[in-house]
Scaffold this motif. Sequence first.
Motif, PDB file in Angstrom:
ATOM      1  N   VAL B  23       0.839  -1.208   0.000  1.00 21.85           N
ATOM      2  CA  VAL B  23       0.000   0.000   0.000  1.00 21.85           C
ATOM      3  C   VAL B  23       0.866   1.247   0.000  1.00 21.85           C
ATOM      4  CG1 VAL B  23      -1.600   1.344   1.400  1.00 21.85           C
ATOM      5  CG2 VAL B  23      -2.007  -1.059   1.037  1.00 21.85           C
ATOM      6  N   MET B  24       1.939   1.233   0.808  1.00 18.91           N
ATOM      7  CA  MET B  24       2.855   2.378   0.810  1.00 18.91           C
ATOM      8  C   MET B  24       3.487   2.553  -0.566  1.00 18.91           C
ATOM      9  SD  MET B  24       2.858   3.782   3.734  1.00 18.91           S
ATOM     10  CE  MET B  24       4.347   4.621   4.182  1.00 18.91           C
ATOM     11  N   MET B  25       3.814   1.420  -1.225  1.00 17.20           N
ATOM     12  CA  MET B  25       4.432   1.494  -2.545  1.00 17.20           C
ATOM     13  C   MET B  25       3.504   2.180  -3.542  1.00 17.20           C
ATOM     14  SD  MET B  25       4.597  -0.050  -5.739  1.00 17.20           S
ATOM     15  CE  MET B  25       4.037  -1.731  -5.722  1.00 17.20           C
ATOM     16  N   VAL B  26       2.212   1.846  -3.475  1.00 14.15           N
ATOM     17  CA  VAL B  26       1.283   2.418  -4.443  1.00 14.15           C
ATOM     18  C   VAL B  26       1.043   3.900  -4.166  1.00 14.15           C
ATOM     19  CG1 VAL B  26      -1.100   2.298  -5.247  1.00 14.15           C
ATOM     20  CG2 VAL B  26       0.204   0.241  -4.981  1.00 14.15           C
ATOM     21  N   THR B  27       1.089   4.304  -2.885  1.00 14.02           N
ATOM     22  CA  THR B  27       0.675   5.669  -2.573  1.00 14.02           C
ATOM     23  C   THR B  27       1.815   6.670  -2.475  1.00 14.02           C
ATOM     24  OG1 THR B  27       0.714   5.050  -0.257  1.00 14.02           O
ATOM     25  CG2 THR B  27      -1.401   4.981  -1.339  1.00 14.02           C
ATOM     26  N   ARG B  28       3.084   6.240  -2.523  1.00 11.52           N
ATOM     27  CA  ARG B  28       4.165   7.228  -2.400  1.00 11.52           C
ATOM     28  C   ARG B  28       4.268   8.074  -3.653  1.00 11.52           C
ATOM     29  NH1 ARG B  28       4.089   8.376   2.230  1.00 11.52           N
ATOM     30  NH2 ARG B  28       2.173   7.232   1.939  1.00 11.52           N
TER      31      ARG B  28
END
Lengths: 102, 170
Positions: B23-28
């Motif tokens: 999720v962090m990967m998609v939203t950074r």
Amino acid sequence: MVEHSYNLYLLLSAILFTIGAIGVITRRNGIIVFMCIELMLNAANLAFISATGIQKALEGMIFVFFVMTVAAAEAAVGLAIFVMIFRLKGTISVDEMNLLKG
Amino acid sequence: MAEIVFKWIVFFIASILSIFSSVMMVTRKNPVHSALWLVVTFISLAVLYFLLNATFIAISQVIVYAGAIMMLFLFVIMLIHLEKGPEEIGKMTVSRIFAVVLTVLLFVEILVGVYFYRAWTVKPEPMPFGDPKTVGKLLYTKYLFPFEIASVLLLVGIIGAVVLAKRRKM
């Protein structure tokens, strides 16, 4: 036992695949779209490994090996294409990629 | 018994870590941060492969994905100065919300598929042990021809990358 609860692994694989698909659809940066595709490939790999446990056949692991090979070749060629597009247009936003439009 | 509890704990930590980091990967916003979070996802997936007795796949996951492929990604990101992406994140356009709804529908579809798969009713059996010796024996006997094809594919990939990235002389 944890190594018997293959449904949890399939569930996790579905969740990761969905996160990757959301990233592919919503992000505009070409490199990040590419990374989301790698995440989806990894989710499919996890499903393959759990299927190895369900079917009790090692062929799933062989398949994952070949998926990894293809992913490596795909990453090399795809990133070279991104470098080319960046040199040509100065951006890698997927909205700007309309070179093949007639 | 203690071993089972330990495996459950490892499973939950690794799965929650993989979901969180993806999720962090998609939203950074910064692609370098995205790539580093993706490395975390790959390593936690390697831990899950170890739990599933797929040691060979786990080791190649760390070497090939977290090592080679992500090195390539970071190299390209830094080569073409992408730290400030062409991105506007957080803007909730109609098409974006529609896309997310469609993808969640896809997720529900996968869940139905998993539910009706016979994995729910199958008798639990121990995972076959996929150590390098077993997998390698299978690769070099029964699947020798696909293995050779894969090596040709890698060669073609190398040639294609070199030809594409070469600067054209005008």
